[in-house]
Scaffold this active site. Structure first.
Site, mmCIF file in Angstrom:
data_model
loop_
_atom_site.group_PDB
_atom_site.id
_atom_site.type_symbol
_atom_site.label_atom_id
_atom_site.label_comp_id
_atom_site.label_asym_id
_atom_site.label_seq_id
_atom_site.Cartn_x
_atom_site.Cartn_y
_atom_site.Cartn_z
ATOM 1 C CG HIS A 78 -0.388 0.107 2.704
ATOM 2 N ND1 HIS A 78 -0.027 -0.400 3.521
ATOM 3 C CD2 HIS A 78 -0.314 1.503 3.650
ATOM 4 C CE1 HIS A 78 0.487 -0.015 4.134
ATOM 5 N NE2 HIS A 78 0.056 1.676 4.587
ATOM 6 C CG ASP A 123 0.122 -3.669 3.294
ATOM 7 O OD1 ASP A 123 0.595 -3.487 1.352
ATOM 8 O OD2 ASP A 123 -0.852 -3.111 3.632
ATOM 9 C CD GLN A 209 -2.587 5.642 10.218
ATOM 10 O OE1 GLN A 209 -2.401 6.065 11.715
ATOM 11 N NE2 GLN A 209 -2.665 4.522 9.675
ATOM 12 N N GLY A 210 2.661 6.225 8.640
ATOM 13 C CA GLY A 210 4.374 6.801 8.371
ATOM 14 C C GLY A 210 4.863 5.465 8.455
ATOM 15 C CG ASP A 211 5.981 4.398 12.760
ATOM 16 O OD1 ASP A 211 6.477 4.144 11.830
ATOM 17 O OD2 ASP A 211 5.251 4.169 13.454
ATOM 18 C CB SER A 212 2.941 2.038 6.593
ATOM 19 O OG SER A 212 1.383 1.536 7.041
HETATM 20 N N1 ARG Z 1 -0.894 1.780 7.290
HETATM 21 C C1 ARG Z 1 -0.949 2.847 8.356
HETATM 22 C C2 ARG Z 1 0.982 3.853 7.058
HETATM 23 O O1 ARG Z 1 0.852 3.470 6.327
HETATM 24 C C3 ARG Z 1 0.468 2.286 9.075
HETATM 25 C C4 ARG Z 1 -0.850 2.350 9.781
HETATM 26 C C5 ARG Z 1 -0.572 1.477 11.384
HETATM 27 N N2 ARG Z 1 -0.988 1.526 12.255
HETATM 28 C C6 ARG Z 1 -1.571 0.711 13.361
HETATM 29 N N3 ARG Z 1 -1.938 0.837 14.423
HETATM 30 N N4 ARG Z 1 -0.433 -0.254 12.854
HETATM 31 O O2 ARG Z 1 1.608 4.391 7.212
#
Ligand code: ARG
Length: 263
Positions: A78, A123, A209-212
């Site tokens: 993603h 993913d 967000q941003g750790d993905s």
């Molecule tokens: N989708 C998020 C990103 O784009 C990462 C989300 C992780 N969330 C969590 N609750 N562990 O950075």
């Protein structure tokens, strides 16, 4: 789990804008706030030491990743737009401080998004770099043997829900959560073979967000680090009763391996 992943994708884009913005700011809020405790990041985390996770990579679209080989970054599907030639991504490696003069920055040449990726499960993605980076790589789990216990996570993402991207790498530890428990948290929205969950029942510590795209990892029996997950999604960040959801790397190990050899 489309209805969760879709909004998160939007956050990833916001993350990229936030990343561009934070570099223009001085050492702001964190230093200014008369807070008794240091601000955590990766929600509930602490600063990683320089060299502690040498294979950690920051990607310019606002995601994390890990060096699978010295010239291939493993990240989340993603985080990328699709497969093919792509020179638009910059990988920053070798530093915890993204503004350090010793940061190694290398452009992408190709991207391979997981075959069959449609926003639910699968993913993972690979990014080929223009040249190898001379740093240690992170081995991936090829069996389910390490899908338990306590995991380490790291990233430059938000330190609270809706928070900004970080200049420094943060880390935290999160315990394994069973598919059954995770699936009941998410009303059956987990794909058990493709996703692995981690977090505390009471919340408080999580990726965000941003750790993905960044790795979830632990020590193998030989005391070497091994990657078991890829930061994927969650309901908010660090909320009680909602663990983080990670790509189950062992399930895709052979697909990752063959994709990498063809990249
Ligand atoms: N989708 C998020 C990103 O784009 C990462 C989300 C992780 N969330 C969590 N609750 N562990 O950075």
């Amino acid at each position: 789990m489309k209805n969760f992943l879709k909004p998160l994708k939007r956050y990833a884009a916001i993350g990229a804008v936030a990343l561009a913005a934070f570099s223009l700011q001085p050492l702001n809020a964190q230093a200014a706030a008369p807070s008794p405790k240091p601000s955590p990041s990766v929600v509930g985390g602490t600063r990683a030491a320089q060299g502690e996770f040498p294979w950690m990579v920051r990607l310019s679209m606002g995601c994390g990743g890990a060096l699978y080989t010295q010239q291939i970054v493993l990240t989340a599907a993603h985080c990328v737009d699709g497969s093919g030639a792509n020179t638009s991504i910059t990988a920053t490696a070798g530093v915890v401080d993204l503004q350090s003069g010793s940061a190694v920055k290398v452009k992408s040449t190709r991207v391979l998004q997981a075959p069959g990726y449609n926003g639910s499960g699968k993913d993972w993605a690979l990014i080929k770099l223009a040249k190898p980076i001379n740093l240690p790589t992170l081995a991936i789990a090829t069996t389910t043997a390490f899908n338990s216990g306590t995991f380490d996570v790291a990233g430059w993402g938000a330190r609270s829900e809706g928070g900004g991207q970080q200049r420094y790498l943060y880390k935290a530890k999160v315990p394994f959560v069973s598919d059954a428990s995770c699936n009941s948290s998410y009303s059956g929205g987990i794909i058990p073979d493709e996703e692995i969950c981690a977090g505390f029942e009471q919340g408080g510590v999580d990726t965000c967000q941003g750790d993905s795209g960044g790795p979830m990892f632990r020590k193998a029996n030989n005391n070497q680090w091994i990657q078991v997950g890829i930061v994927s999604w969650g309901e908010g960040c660090a909320r009680a009763g909602f663990p983080g959801v990670y790509t189950e790397v062992s399930t895709f190990a052979s697909a990752i391996q063959s994709a990498a050899s063809g990249l």
